[in-house]
Write a protein that holds these residues in place. Structure first.
Motif, PDB file in Angstrom:
ATOM      1  N   PRO A 171       0.824  -1.213   0.000  1.00 52.65           N
ATOM      2  CA  PRO A 171       0.000   0.000   0.000  1.00 52.65           C
ATOM      3  C   PRO A 171       0.853   1.255   0.000  1.00 52.65           C
ATOM      4  O   PRO A 171       1.957   1.287   0.554  1.00 52.65           O
ATOM      5  CB  PRO A 171      -0.796  -0.115   1.308  1.00 52.65           C
ATOM      6  CG  PRO A 171      -0.768  -1.566   1.654  1.00 52.65           C
ATOM      7  CD  PRO A 171       0.558  -2.068   1.172  1.00 52.65           C
ATOM      8  N   GLN A 173       2.210   4.741   1.153  1.00 50.58           N
ATOM      9  CA  GLN A 173       2.394   5.209   2.524  1.00 50.58           C
ATOM     10  C   GLN A 173       3.045   6.594   2.511  1.00 50.58           C
ATOM     11  O   GLN A 173       4.251   6.717   2.698  1.00 50.58           O
ATOM     12  CB  GLN A 173       3.262   4.214   3.309  1.00 50.58           C
ATOM     13  CG  GLN A 173       3.456   4.557   4.774  1.00 50.58           C
ATOM     14  CD  GLN A 173       2.154   4.571   5.541  1.00 50.58           C
ATOM     15  OE1 GLN A 173       1.226   3.843   5.234  1.00 50.58           O
ATOM     16  NE2 GLN A 173       2.074   5.411   6.559  1.00 50.58           N
ATOM     17  N   ARG A 202      -2.514  -1.802  11.992  1.00 48.95           N
ATOM     18  CA  ARG A 202      -1.811  -2.764  11.151  1.00 48.95           C
ATOM     19  C   ARG A 202      -1.615  -4.091  11.892  1.00 48.95           C
ATOM     20  O   ARG A 202      -1.714  -5.167  11.302  1.00 48.95           O
ATOM     21  CB  ARG A 202      -0.464  -2.201  10.694  1.00 48.95           C
ATOM     22  CG  ARG A 202      -0.596  -1.125   9.639  1.00 48.95           C
ATOM     23  CD  ARG A 202       0.705  -0.885   8.912  1.00 48.95           C
ATOM     24  NE  ARG A 202       0.527   0.170   7.925  1.00 48.95           N
ATOM     25  CZ  ARG A 202       0.747   1.457   8.158  1.00 48.95           C
ATOM     26  NH1 ARG A 202       1.178   1.834   9.345  1.00 48.95           N
ATOM     27  NH2 ARG A 202       0.545   2.360   7.225  1.00 48.95           N
ATOM     28  N   SER A 207      -4.297  -3.173   6.351  1.00 46.52           N
ATOM     29  CA  SER A 207      -3.118  -2.683   5.645  1.00 46.52           C
ATOM     30  C   SER A 207      -3.351  -1.345   4.949  1.00 46.52           C
ATOM     31  O   SER A 207      -2.516  -0.444   5.035  1.00 46.52           O
ATOM     32  CB  SER A 207      -2.646  -3.723   4.616  1.00 46.52           C
ATOM     33  OG  SER A 207      -3.691  -4.053   3.712  1.00 46.52           O
ATOM     34  N   THR A 208      -4.487  -1.213   4.259  1.00 46.89           N
ATOM     35  CA  THR A 208      -4.802   0.052   3.592  1.00 46.89           C
ATOM     36  C   THR A 208      -5.604   0.905   4.566  1.00 46.89           C
ATOM     37  O   THR A 208      -6.769   0.616   4.850  1.00 46.89           O
ATOM     38  CB  THR A 208      -5.603  -0.192   2.305  1.00 46.89           C
ATOM     39  OG1 THR A 208      -4.828  -1.022   1.426  1.00 46.89           O
ATOM     40  CG2 THR A 208      -5.919   1.118   1.610  1.00 46.89           C
ATOM     41  N   SER A 260      -7.328   8.301  -0.776  1.00 45.60           N
ATOM     42  CA  SER A 260      -5.971   8.837  -0.782  1.00 45.60           C
ATOM     43  C   SER A 260      -6.007  10.331  -1.062  1.00 45.60           C
ATOM     44  O   SER A 260      -6.713  10.801  -1.953  1.00 45.60           O
ATOM     45  CB  SER A 260      -5.135   8.131  -1.859  1.00 45.60           C
ATOM     46  OG  SER A 260      -3.819   8.640  -1.872  1.00 45.60           O
TER      47      SER A 260
END
Length: 274
Positions: A171, A173, A202, A207-208, A260
């Motif tokens: 992913p 970061q 996490r 994860s995302t 995002s």
């Protein structure tokens, strides 16, 4: 043009450079640049990572592990953007001052060590986003091989997978400073608590994600499709207690889901500001 064609163009570009110093964060973009540069140039390619409070310790460790896996020489420099009020006051062009600090550190090293080019991991899609740091890089002569070849975010993953890089689906970061709304002061302590909160999630298997911070409130972002599972399978009381231990007063869940660059939504003319 296929991704194989673009990979060949990228390889040709590095062959023409002869020597290259890579601004290497350990993210998937700059790691692909480091991989291809090393494959073409060998010891004439050098990756340098800037270590600062806005980089999660585990992301720094990932950068070291990935560089070792690739085989590229890897150095670390400390940057001091947190000493610059133009950065810590968190203006809309905060990234400009971060990248200015980075490339002002890397450019003299490249000159001293005989590297004709400093390159970064900016891809073709980044040029369409609000990225004031790109201007700082260009002002200092930094090149962006992925963007020059026209490699998109998706193609970065496709080429990484093609080359057998095990982190091809890692992913994105961005730095921890991106978790704060523009205008809110950034401090080392705030960066620390955001990092701890994201690390907690996490460890739960997510994860995302992002933990956006505004004043004393943590706002958790997860992909919208994963929110029901998160609510059902997470001990929310335990999570809230942990986040309060990190220094947050309130803990919320963003029902829109992960987006995002969400904080850039408040900049309607951002694309013309870079």
């Amino acid at each position: 043009m296929t991704v194989q064609d673009k990979l060949q163009q990228l390889q040709t570009l590095f062959a023409q450079m002869e020597r290259a110093l890579i601004a290497y964060s350990g993210g998937i973009d700059s790691t692909l640049v480091a991989k291809v540069a090393f494959d073409v140039l060998g010891y004439k390619a050098l990756a340098i990572t800037a270590n600062s409070p806005s980089l999660l310790p585990e992301d720094f460790e990932d950068a070291q592990v990935q560089a070792a896996d690739i085989g590229i020489s890897h150095e670390v420099v400390a940057t001091h953007e947190m000493d610059n009020p133009n950065y810590t006051t968190n203006p809309v062009n905060r990234c400009y001052f971060c990248k200015s600090e980075l490339y002002d550190a890397l450019k003299p090293l490249a000159s001293e060590w005989g590297y004709a080019y400093v390159v970064d991991g900016v891809n073709a899609d980044d040029l369409q986003d609000y990225r004031p740091g790109i201007r700082a890089a260009k002002e200092r002569g930094t090149r962006s091989p992925l963007a020059e070849v026209g490699i998109t975010k998706l193609e970065v993953r496709e080429i990484s997978k093609l080359l057998g890089l095990p982190w091809w689906d890692k992913p994105a970061q961005p730095c921890l400073s991106s978790r704060f709304p523009y205008g809110e002061e950034i401090t080392v302590e705030k960066l620390r608590r955001v990092g701890q909160a994201e690390r907690y999630l996490r460890h739960l298997g997510w994860s995302t994600l992002r933990v956006r911070s505004q004043a004393d409130t943590a706002r958790i972002e997860l992909p919208a499709a994963e929110i029901p599972t998160f609510i059902q399978n997470t001990d929310l009381a335990e999570l809230v207690e942990a986040f309060k231990g990190y220094g947050f007063t309130y803990v919320t869940l963003d029902l829109e889901g992960f987006v995002s660059g969400k904080l850039n939504q408040e900049l309607p003319f951002a694309s013309s500001m870079s």
